[in-house]
Design an enzyme around this catalytic site. Sequence first.
Site, PDB file in Angstrom:
ATOM      1  N   ASP A 105       0.851  -1.201   0.000  1.00 59.54           N
ATOM      2  CA  ASP A 105       0.000   0.000   0.000  1.00 59.54           C
ATOM      3  C   ASP A 105       0.883   1.246   0.000  1.00 59.54           C
ATOM      4  O   ASP A 105       2.050   1.185   0.424  1.00 59.54           O
ATOM      5  CB  ASP A 105      -0.910   0.001   1.253  1.00 59.54           C
ATOM      6  CG  ASP A 105      -2.237   0.725   1.010  1.00 59.54           C
ATOM      7  OD1 ASP A 105      -2.223   1.840   0.466  1.00 59.54           O
ATOM      8  OD2 ASP A 105      -3.285   0.169   1.369  1.00 59.54           O
TER       9      ASP A 105
ATOM     10  N   SER B 262     -16.152  -4.255  -9.636  1.00 60.71           N
ATOM     11  CA  SER B 262     -17.257  -3.566  -8.958  1.00 60.71           C
ATOM     12  C   SER B 262     -18.559  -3.825  -9.707  1.00 60.71           C
ATOM     13  O   SER B 262     -18.575  -3.900 -10.944  1.00 60.71           O
ATOM     14  CB  SER B 262     -16.961  -2.065  -8.936  1.00 60.71           C
ATOM     15  OG  SER B 262     -18.129  -1.349  -8.573  1.00 60.71           O
TER      16      SER B 262
ATOM     17  N   ASN C 145      -6.456  -5.230  -5.132  1.00 63.66           N
ATOM     18  CA  ASN C 145      -7.531  -4.478  -4.474  1.00 63.66           C
ATOM     19  C   ASN C 145      -7.286  -2.966  -4.507  1.00 63.66           C
ATOM     20  O   ASN C 145      -8.229  -2.183  -4.423  1.00 63.66           O
ATOM     21  CB  ASN C 145      -7.632  -4.975  -3.019  1.00 63.66           C
ATOM     22  CG  ASN C 145      -8.470  -4.083  -2.148  1.00 63.66           C
ATOM     23  OD1 ASN C 145      -9.698  -4.093  -2.234  1.00 63.66           O
ATOM     24  ND2 ASN C 145      -7.833  -3.281  -1.301  1.00 63.66           N
TER      25      ASN C 145
ATOM     26  N   TYR D 143     -13.846   6.039 -12.665  1.00 66.26           N
ATOM     27  CA  TYR D 143     -13.746   4.836 -11.828  1.00 66.26           C
ATOM     28  C   TYR D 143     -14.431   3.628 -12.485  1.00 66.26           C
ATOM     29  O   TYR D 143     -13.849   2.539 -12.594  1.00 66.26           O
ATOM     30  CB  TYR D 143     -14.378   5.132 -10.464  1.00 66.26           C
ATOM     31  CG  TYR D 143     -14.530   3.921  -9.581  1.00 66.26           C
ATOM     32  CD1 TYR D 143     -13.430   3.367  -8.922  1.00 66.26           C
ATOM     33  CD2 TYR D 143     -15.779   3.317  -9.406  1.00 66.26           C
ATOM     34  CE1 TYR D 143     -13.572   2.250  -8.118  1.00 66.26           C
ATOM     35  CE2 TYR D 143     -15.922   2.200  -8.600  1.00 66.26           C
ATOM     36  CZ  TYR D 143     -14.821   1.674  -7.963  1.00 66.26           C
ATOM     37  OH  TYR D 143     -14.944   0.558  -7.166  1.00 66.26           O
TER      38      TYR D 143
HETATM   39  N1  LIG Z   1     -16.474   0.161  -0.782  1.00 66.97           N
HETATM   40  C1  LIG Z   1     -17.231  -0.166  -1.826  1.00 66.97           C
HETATM   41  O1  LIG Z   1     -18.443   0.101  -1.851  1.00 66.97           O
HETATM   42  C2  LIG Z   1     -16.639  -0.889  -3.014  1.00 66.97           C
HETATM   43  C3  LIG Z   1     -17.496  -1.464  -3.942  1.00 66.97           C
HETATM   44  C4  LIG Z   1     -16.964  -2.129  -5.049  1.00 66.97           C
HETATM   45  C5  LIG Z   1     -15.591  -2.220  -5.201  1.00 66.97           C
HETATM   46  N2  LIG Z   1     -14.781  -1.652  -4.275  1.00 66.97           N
HETATM   47  C6  LIG Z   1     -13.343  -1.774  -4.484  1.00 66.97           C
HETATM   48  O2  LIG Z   1     -12.761  -2.359  -3.341  1.00 66.97           O
HETATM   49  C7  LIG Z   1     -11.428  -1.854  -3.192  1.00 66.97           C
HETATM   50  C8  LIG Z   1     -11.260  -1.281  -1.794  1.00 66.97           C
HETATM   51  O3  LIG Z   1     -12.198  -0.254  -1.587  1.00 66.97           O
HETATM   52  P1  LIG Z   1     -12.329   0.541  -0.181  1.00 66.97           P
HETATM   53  O4  LIG Z   1     -13.769   0.812   0.027  1.00 66.97           O
HETATM   54  O5  LIG Z   1     -11.555  -0.152   0.877  1.00 66.97           O
HETATM   55  O6  LIG Z   1     -11.682   1.964  -0.532  1.00 66.97           O
HETATM   56  P2  LIG Z   1     -10.223   2.576  -0.451  1.00 66.97           P
HETATM   57  O7  LIG Z   1     -10.278   3.792  -1.294  1.00 66.97           O
HETATM   58  O8  LIG Z   1      -9.778   2.760   0.951  1.00 66.97           O
HETATM   59  O9  LIG Z   1      -9.286   1.481  -1.081  1.00 66.97           O
HETATM   60  C9  LIG Z   1      -8.181   1.805  -1.807  1.00 66.97           C
HETATM   61  C10 LIG Z   1      -6.903   1.236  -1.225  1.00 66.97           C
HETATM   62  O10 LIG Z   1      -5.902   1.344  -2.230  1.00 66.97           O
HETATM   63  C11 LIG Z   1      -4.759   2.029  -1.703  1.00 66.97           C
HETATM   64  N3  LIG Z   1      -4.109   2.744  -2.807  1.00 66.97           N
HETATM   65  C12 LIG Z   1      -4.579   3.818  -3.484  1.00 66.97           C
HETATM   66  N4  LIG Z   1      -3.693   4.183  -4.431  1.00 66.97           N
HETATM   67  C13 LIG Z   1      -2.657   3.306  -4.358  1.00 66.97           C
HETATM   68  C14 LIG Z   1      -1.444   3.152  -5.087  1.00 66.97           C
HETATM   69  N5  LIG Z   1      -1.099   3.998  -6.078  1.00 66.97           N
HETATM   70  N6  LIG Z   1      -0.605   2.143  -4.748  1.00 66.97           N
HETATM   71  C15 LIG Z   1      -0.914   1.298  -3.726  1.00 66.97           C
HETATM   72  N7  LIG Z   1      -2.055   1.392  -3.001  1.00 66.97           N
HETATM   73  C16 LIG Z   1      -2.907   2.387  -3.319  1.00 66.97           C
HETATM   74  C17 LIG Z   1      -5.336   2.940  -0.627  1.00 66.97           C
HETATM   75  O11 LIG Z   1      -4.339   3.399   0.283  1.00 66.97           O
HETATM   76  C18 LIG Z   1      -6.382   2.018  -0.003  1.00 66.97           C
HETATM   77  O12 LIG Z   1      -5.761   1.124   0.889  1.00 66.97           O
HETATM   78  C19 LIG Z   1     -11.211  -0.866  -4.329  1.00 66.97           C
HETATM   79  O13 LIG Z   1     -10.623  -1.517  -5.437  1.00 66.97           O
HETATM   80  C20 LIG Z   1     -12.622  -0.457  -4.681  1.00 66.97           C
HETATM   81  O14 LIG Z   1     -12.718  -0.001  -6.010  1.00 66.97           O
HETATM   82  C21 LIG Z   1     -15.254  -0.989  -3.189  1.00 66.97           C
END
Ligand SMILES: NC(=O)c1ccc[n+]([C@@H]2O[C@H](COP(=O)([O-])OP(=O)(O)OC[C@H]3O[C@@H](n4cnc5c(N)ncnc54)[C@H](O)[C@@H]3O)[C@@H](O)[C@H]2O)c1
Length: 247
Positions: free
Chosen positions: A37, A138, A83, A151
Amino acid sequence: MARLKDKVCIVTGGAVGIGKTYCQALAAQGALVVVVDIADGAALAEQIGGLFVRADISDPATVASCVAQVMEKYGRIDVLVNNAALFSKLPVARYDEIDFDLWDQVMAVNIRGTFAMCRAVGPVMEGQASGKIINITSGTVNKGMPNMLHYVTSKGAITAMTRCLSRELGGANICVNNLAPGLILSDSILKNADHVADTEDKVIASRALRRHGYPEDLIGGLVFLASSDSDFMTGQTLAVDGGSINT
Ligand SMILES: NC(=O)c1ccc[n+]([C@@H]2O[C@H](COP(=O)([O-])OP(=O)(O)OC[C@H]3O[C@@H](n4cnc5c(N)ncnc54)[C@H](O)[C@@H]3O)[C@@H](O)[C@H]2O)c1
């Protein structure tokens, strides 16, 4: 019974949000978890007996160094969970309010970053003749959710990447699948109220199971795709969204 005993599992974006739950769930199944991360995952890695590598996945050189560190410590990679994404911090905006710099950033992290991880880890798995790649997409791809065009487009590309890679890597006994969550009330998304303000009630109304989704709801699907239970499944999308879309 631990279903992933001593399996080396990389989780990108594993330090916070849903990724943190993935890391804890894989460790609970006996896996050796690598938290990758840009945010600090050192305390989490210590807590679950894993390794933290700070890396920006959009930078191929950093990704190569990250994978080299994992190989030096563990000597193999069994599971890659892609992720990490630019998601919860993105402003909700109409297509004509998205500027090109932000568009490029989203594509650089969400698409190129996922590609960079697959490109670096793929040869390791091919050498082992085994491996599982789980790409987090997603349900918004199927719904065409408005006001997040960058996105949703990026997640659509990941869906296609999974199908293509599954055919390129199938000969080496590597499974590549999508896990597609619906709206999940992660701690990350709850910090950006715009993501849930207008959609929460509509999302629940769209579901066969009429309730909120939480990170813990994704654990079963994740462990299934990471474990030998899914050994004859590849190129597919597993939607975990309370029955909102049908894949
Ligand atoms: N929460 C939801 O409703 C939902 C629904 C569908 C899909 N998702 C997907 O699930 C995943 C996690 O979502 P979340 O809700 O925990 O949100 P989030 O925004 O916290 O997750 C993103 C993660 O990626 C890391 N990150 C961002 N840019 C980065 C980079 N350049 N290099 C390394 N790490 C990086 C962030 O620090 C964070 O840990 C994402 O891929 C999101 O698209 C989430």
